[in-house]
Enzyme design. Structure first.
Site, short mmCIF file in Angstrom:
data_model
loop_
_atom_site.label_atom_id
_atom_site.label_comp_id
_atom_site.label_asym_id
_atom_site.label_seq_id
_atom_site.Cartn_x
_atom_site.Cartn_y
_atom_site.Cartn_z
N ASN A 271 80.32 30.07 70.41
CA ASN A 271 80.67 30.13 71.83
C ASN A 271 79.61 29.43 72.67
O ASN A 271 78.43 29.43 72.32
CB ASN A 271 80.87 31.58 72.28
CG ASN A 271 79.61 32.21 72.83
OD1 ASN A 271 79.26 32.02 74.00
ND2 ASN A 271 78.91 32.95 71.98
N PHE B 54 77.75 32.91 80.37
CA PHE B 54 77.76 34.07 81.28
C PHE B 54 78.93 34.01 82.27
O PHE B 54 78.76 34.29 83.46
CB PHE B 54 76.44 34.17 82.06
CG PHE B 54 75.27 34.71 81.28
CD1 PHE B 54 75.41 35.17 79.97
CD2 PHE B 54 74.00 34.73 81.85
CE1 PHE B 54 74.31 35.66 79.27
CE2 PHE B 54 72.90 35.23 81.15
CZ PHE B 54 73.05 35.68 79.87
N SER C 96 70.62 34.47 75.54
CA SER C 96 71.78 33.59 75.40
C SER C 96 71.33 32.14 75.35
O SER C 96 70.49 31.71 76.15
CB SER C 96 72.74 33.78 76.58
OG SER C 96 73.74 32.77 76.57
N ASN D 257 73.27 29.66 76.11
CA ASN D 257 74.26 28.88 76.85
C ASN D 257 73.98 28.77 78.35
O ASN D 257 74.79 28.22 79.09
CB ASN D 257 75.65 29.49 76.63
CG ASN D 257 76.04 29.45 75.16
OD1 ASN D 257 75.86 28.45 74.49
ND2 ASN D 257 76.55 30.57 74.65
N THR D 258 72.84 29.30 78.80
CA THR D 258 72.36 29.09 80.16
C THR D 258 71.04 28.35 80.05
O THR D 258 70.05 28.93 79.59
CB THR D 258 72.17 30.42 80.91
OG1 THR D 258 73.43 31.08 81.03
CG2 THR D 258 71.60 30.18 82.30
N LYS E 39 67.09 42.36 74.80
CA LYS E 39 67.81 41.62 73.76
C LYS E 39 67.17 40.25 73.57
O LYS E 39 67.06 39.47 74.52
CB LYS E 39 69.28 41.47 74.12
CG LYS E 39 70.13 40.88 72.99
CD LYS E 39 71.60 41.01 73.30
CE LYS E 39 72.47 40.56 72.12
NZ LYS E 39 73.91 40.80 72.36
N ASN F 155 70.71 37.99 69.33
CA ASN F 155 71.87 37.31 69.89
C ASN F 155 72.40 36.25 68.91
O ASN F 155 72.05 36.26 67.73
CB ASN F 155 71.48 36.68 71.24
CG ASN F 155 72.61 36.62 72.24
OD1 ASN F 155 73.72 36.25 71.89
ND2 ASN F 155 72.33 36.99 73.48
#
Length: 333
Positions: free
Chosen positions: A108, A112, A174, A176-177, A212, A241
């Site tokens: 993915n 967010f 994450s 993805n940011t 996390k 993660n």
């Protein structure tokens, strides 16, 4: 319990996910039972919280707290919603969610995407009595990370969510940011934890804080994060993660997509990071193991390796909605 695969797997992965959430939300609201009998009781107490069993739903599944009652009905002892940001944001362009069927994995790059903290908290406030422990996972808006004001977003998230959560998770892991994972290093990490700890002490009640981290931290980086968590009063460490690495041997056509990889191929890396976290924390901090858990045997392996709790996500795609109950039933007393 896997009857839905042919239909859902014929759909775009994100569309199938949205349909599943809507179905669980409707069934949960109606009180529809998903499996006979109550889930097995295997209580675990960490951070002053009693978890009915050690199997939880990881953040990222029910981002906007739409189907919490439905997931509790599936037998999860805890449900972690989010990641929620102070302001709504659409996330990254679609397509951004990919099944790797041959590898029993998912990639993915959602970014967010969520409807914002206020909308989710309104849903949570209207929920009936919960059947387990509710965690709220908070993050920073993309523009805040880019503008060096991410810590203010986390403080806002902690402040607003504290009255509604059993525990709060600070998500800095994450992939993805852009720039978010920089918060895992000092001095930013210490400043972030201190600010969040101060915010939760000013809240109506002191809520446990979890942190996390990413599986892509090297050994030294994980040691830094673990020490900062202990020194800063964090109540549990969530390890870990999704990964931007790609284990050798992936067979699926989607293996080359960018984003975070989760599911079965992540298991070995997640186990290794759990073992390192256990060594670095030395029993001073409870550990929550996430990544590649799709069976009772694997969950038991993580618990034996030092985890107090485990969380599921991608395995649900391939193993079906009965997975949490099967895992709980298969754990040793």
């Amino acid at each position: 319990m896997r009857f839905y695969h042919p239909l859902l797997f014929s759909l775009d992965a994100e569309l199938a996910h949205r349909l599943t959430i809507r179905m669980l939300a409707a069934w949960g609201a109606a009180g529809t039972p998903f499996a006979p009998g109550a889930a097995r009781e295997m209580p675990v107490t960490i951070a002053g919280l009693r978890f009915p069993n050690p199997v939880g739903l990881a953040a990222g599944v029910d981002k906007d707290a739409e189907a919490v009652a439905g997931f509790f009905a599936l037998g999860f002892g805890s449900v972690e919603v989010g990641t929620l940001t102070p302001r709504p944001q659409p996330g990254n362009p679609q397509p951004r969610l990919f099944r790797l069927v041959e590898d029993r994995a998912v990639i993915n790059r959602m970014g967010f995407n969520n409807g914002g903290l206020d909308a989710a908290l309104d849903r949570i406030a209207r929920m009936p009595e919960r059947r387990g422990v509710l965690g709220i996972n908070v993050g920073a808006n993309k523009e805040s990370v880019a503008g060096d004001s991410a810590i203010a977003d986390y403080v806002a998230g902690i402040t607003k969510a504290a009255p509604f959560a059993d525990y709060l998770t600070i998500n800095i892991s994450s992939p993805n940011t852009p720039g978010l994972r920089n918060l895992q290093a000092q001095p930013a990490l210490g400043e972030l934890i201190a600010a969040c700890d101060a915010a939760r002490h000013l809240a109506v009640r002191r809520v446990p804080l979890f942190l996390k981290v990413a599986p892509d931290l090297d050994r030294a980086g994980l040691e830094v994060a673990a020490r900062a968590a202990i020194d800063g009063g964090i109540d549990a460490l969530v390890v870990s993660n999704t990964t931007i690495s790609r284990p050798a041997g992936l067979r699926s056509a989607n293996a080359g997509e960018t984003g975070g990889l989760s599911g079965a191929p992540l298991a070995a890396l997640a186990r290794a990071r759990l073992a390192e976290a256990r060594d670095f924390t030395g029993g001073q901090l409870p550990l929550v193991s996430v990544g590649g858990i799709g069976s009772a045997d694997e969950a038991q392996r993580r618990l034996d390796a030092g985890a107090s709790l485990v969380q599921l996500y991608s395995a649900l795609v391939f193993e079906g909605p009965g997975l949490a109950r099967r895992i709980v039933a298969g754990l040793r007393p």
